[in-house]
Design a protein around this motif. Structure first.
Motif, PDB file in Angstrom:
ATOM      1  N   LYS A   1       0.885  -1.226  -0.109  1.00 17.33           N
ATOM      2  CA  LYS A   1      -0.008  -0.054  -0.052  1.00 17.33           C
ATOM      3  C   LYS A   1       0.832   1.323   0.040  1.00 17.33           C
ATOM      4  O   LYS A   1       0.474   2.112  -0.552  1.00 17.33           O
ATOM      5  N   ALA A   2       2.055   1.187   0.862  1.00 21.18           N
ATOM      6  CA  ALA A   2       2.689   2.347   0.804  1.00 21.18           C
ATOM      7  C   ALA A   2       3.451   2.717  -0.566  1.00 21.18           C
ATOM      8  O   ALA A   2       3.556   3.868  -1.079  1.00 21.18           O
ATOM      9  N   LYS A   3       3.880   1.462  -1.252  1.00 22.98           N
ATOM     10  CA  LYS A   3       4.553   1.538  -2.362  1.00 22.98           C
ATOM     11  C   LYS A   3       3.441   2.163  -3.508  1.00 22.98           C
ATOM     12  O   LYS A   3       3.726   3.146  -4.267  1.00 22.98           O
ATOM     13  N   ALA A   4       2.130   1.593  -3.487  1.00 19.79           N
ATOM     14  CA  ALA A   4       1.301   2.009  -4.160  1.00 19.79           C
ATOM     15  C   ALA A   4       1.000   3.640  -4.174  1.00 19.79           C
ATOM     16  O   ALA A   4       0.694   4.273  -5.291  1.00 19.79           O
ATOM     17  N   ASP A   5       0.862   3.849  -2.995  1.00 18.81           N
ATOM     18  CA  ASP A   5       0.596   5.439  -2.703  1.00 18.81           C
ATOM     19  C   ASP A   5       1.864   6.513  -3.231  1.00 18.81           C
ATOM     20  O   ASP A   5       1.536   7.327  -3.754  1.00 18.81           O
ATOM     21  N   GLU A   6       2.812   5.857  -3.020  1.00 21.17           N
ATOM     22  CA  GLU A   6       4.094   6.554  -3.655  1.00 21.17           C
ATOM     23  C   GLU A   6       4.045   6.771  -5.140  1.00 21.17           C
ATOM     24  O   GLU A   6       4.290   7.730  -5.903  1.00 21.17           O
ATOM     25  N   ASN A   7       3.590   5.576  -5.800  1.00 21.16           N
ATOM     26  CA  ASN A   7       3.604   5.618  -7.301  1.00 21.16           C
ATOM     27  C   ASN A   7       2.549   6.539  -7.544  1.00 21.16           C
ATOM     28  O   ASN A   7       2.492   6.977  -8.945  1.00 21.16           O
ATOM     29  N   ALA A   8       1.560   6.662  -7.088  1.00 19.97           N
ATOM     30  CA  ALA A   8       0.237   7.233  -7.188  1.00 19.97           C
ATOM     31  C   ALA A   8       0.709   8.786  -7.365  1.00 19.97           C
ATOM     32  O   ALA A   8       0.104   9.355  -8.105  1.00 19.97           O
ATOM     33  N   VAL A   9       1.331   9.100  -6.355  1.00 16.86           N
ATOM     34  CA  VAL A   9       1.914  10.449  -6.533  1.00 16.86           C
ATOM     35  C   VAL A   9       2.833  10.766  -7.412  1.00 16.86           C
ATOM     36  O   VAL A   9       3.010  11.795  -8.033  1.00 16.86           O
ATOM     37  N   ARG A  10       4.023   9.932  -7.617  1.00 18.52           N
ATOM     38  CA  ARG A  10       4.712  10.080  -8.688  1.00 18.52           C
ATOM     39  C   ARG A  10       4.363  10.028 -10.232  1.00 18.52           C
ATOM     40  O   ARG A  10       4.583  10.709 -11.105  1.00 18.52           O
ATOM     41  N   PHE A  11       3.449   9.161 -10.530  1.00 17.25           N
ATOM     42  CA  PHE A  11       2.963   8.775 -11.819  1.00 17.25           C
ATOM     43  C   PHE A  11       1.291   9.222 -11.865  1.00 17.25           C
ATOM     44  O   PHE A  11       1.016   9.118 -13.296  1.00 17.25           O
ATOM     45  N   GLY A  12       0.765   9.111 -11.039  1.00 11.96           N
ATOM     46  CA  GLY A  12      -0.912   9.335 -11.497  1.00 11.96           C
ATOM     47  C   GLY A  12      -1.244  10.712 -11.695  1.00 11.96           C
ATOM     48  O   GLY A  12      -0.612  11.728 -11.318  1.00 11.96           O
ATOM     49  N   ARG A  13      -2.329  10.729 -12.353  1.00 12.22           N
ATOM     50  CA  ARG A  13      -2.769  11.800 -12.892  1.00 12.22           C
ATOM     51  C   ARG A  13      -4.364  11.648 -13.015  1.00 12.22           C
ATOM     52  O   ARG A  13      -4.888  10.513 -12.972  1.00 12.22           O
ATOM     53  N   THR A  14      -4.891  13.072 -12.582  1.00 11.36           N
ATOM     54  CA  THR A  14      -6.387  12.818 -12.651  1.00 11.36           C
ATOM     55  C   THR A  14      -6.929  12.845 -14.009  1.00 11.36           C
ATOM     56  O   THR A  14      -6.256  12.897 -14.961  1.00 11.36           O
ATOM     57  N   LYS A  15      -8.165  12.248 -14.085  1.00 11.69           N
ATOM     58  CA  LYS A  15      -8.859  12.319 -15.406  1.00 11.69           C
ATOM     59  C   LYS A  15      -8.777  13.703 -15.969  1.00 11.69           C
ATOM     60  O   LYS A  15      -8.558  13.727 -17.374  1.00 11.69           O
ATOM     61  N   ALA A  16      -8.984  14.712 -15.367  1.00 12.79           N
ATOM     62  CA  ALA A  16      -8.956  15.944 -15.961  1.00 12.79           C
ATOM     63  C   ALA A  16      -7.762  16.387 -16.502  1.00 12.79           C
ATOM     64  O   ALA A  16      -7.498  16.926 -17.417  1.00 12.79           O
ATOM     65  N   GLN A  17      -6.663  15.963 -15.864  1.00 13.26           N
ATOM     66  CA  GLN A  17      -5.445  16.324 -16.230  1.00 13.26           C
ATOM     67  C   GLN A  17      -5.059  15.489 -17.595  1.00 13.26           C
ATOM     68  O   GLN A  17      -4.558  16.252 -18.437  1.00 13.26           O
ATOM     69  N   LYS A  18      -5.657  14.157 -17.708  1.00 18.52           N
ATOM     70  CA  LYS A  18      -5.414  13.435 -18.982  1.00 18.52           C
ATOM     71  C   LYS A  18      -6.192  14.017 -20.042  1.00 18.52           C
ATOM     72  O   LYS A  18      -5.399  14.337 -21.035  1.00 18.52           O
ATOM     73  N   VAL A  19      -7.308  14.541 -19.967  1.00 15.16           N
ATOM     74  CA  VAL A  19      -8.101  15.109 -20.937  1.00 15.16           C
ATOM     75  C   VAL A  19      -7.507  16.514 -21.409  1.00 15.16           C
ATOM     76  O   VAL A  19      -7.336  16.698 -22.431  1.00 15.16           O
ATOM     77  N   LEU A  20      -6.935  17.371 -20.386  1.00 20.69           N
ATOM     78  CA  LEU A  20      -6.439  18.568 -20.735  1.00 20.69           C
ATOM     79  C   LEU A  20      -5.157  18.377 -21.540  1.00 20.69           C
ATOM     80  O   LEU A  20      -4.867  18.898 -22.827  1.00 20.69           O
ATOM     81  N   GLU A  21      -4.253  17.306 -21.219  1.00 23.70           N
ATOM     82  CA  GLU A  21      -3.272  17.324 -21.939  1.00 23.70           C
ATOM     83  C   GLU A  21      -3.473  16.531 -23.395  1.00 23.70           C
ATOM     84  O   GLU A  21      -2.652  17.160 -24.289  1.00 23.70           O
ATOM     85  N   ALA A  22      -4.486  15.666 -23.621  1.00 30.24           N
ATOM     86  CA  ALA A  22      -4.773  15.228 -24.927  1.00 30.24           C
ATOM     87  C   ALA A  22      -5.332  16.223 -25.711  1.00 30.24           C
ATOM     88  O   ALA A  22      -4.942  16.385 -26.878  1.00 30.24           O
ATOM     89  N   THR A  23      -6.085  17.163 -25.207  1.00 28.68           N
ATOM     90  CA  THR A  23      -6.749  18.332 -25.754  1.00 28.68           C
ATOM     91  C   THR A  23      -5.626  19.192 -26.286  1.00 28.68           C
ATOM     92  O   THR A  23      -5.712  19.669 -27.576  1.00 28.68           O
TER      93      THR A  23
END
Length: 58
Positions: free
Chosen positions: A19-41
């Motif tokens: 869980k700690a590793k998953a949380d760390e990866n979510a902070v490092r690599f995770g993006r919200t759906k809004a961020q993904k849509v904005l970047e694609a646009t």
């Protein structure tokens, strides 16, 4: 002193580490759906702008 089940303790420790590793990866690599849509646009707009500026010599 209460006896503990070593298998349960080992599995709980493993789950906590995962869980700690998953949380760390979510902070490092995770993006919200809004961020993904904005970047694609933005990428689509940039490619359209590049196509508009392309000079074709016939």
């Amino acid at each position: 002193m209460k006896p503990i089940n070593l298998n349960q303790a080992r599995k709980a420790k493993t789950r906590a580490e995962a869980k700690a590793k998953a949380d760390e990866n979510a902070v490092r690599f995770g993006r919200t759906k809004a961020q993904k849509v904005l970047e694609a646009t933005q990428a689509q707009q940039a490619s359209e702008r590049l196509a508009q500026l392309k000079f074709e010599d016939d």
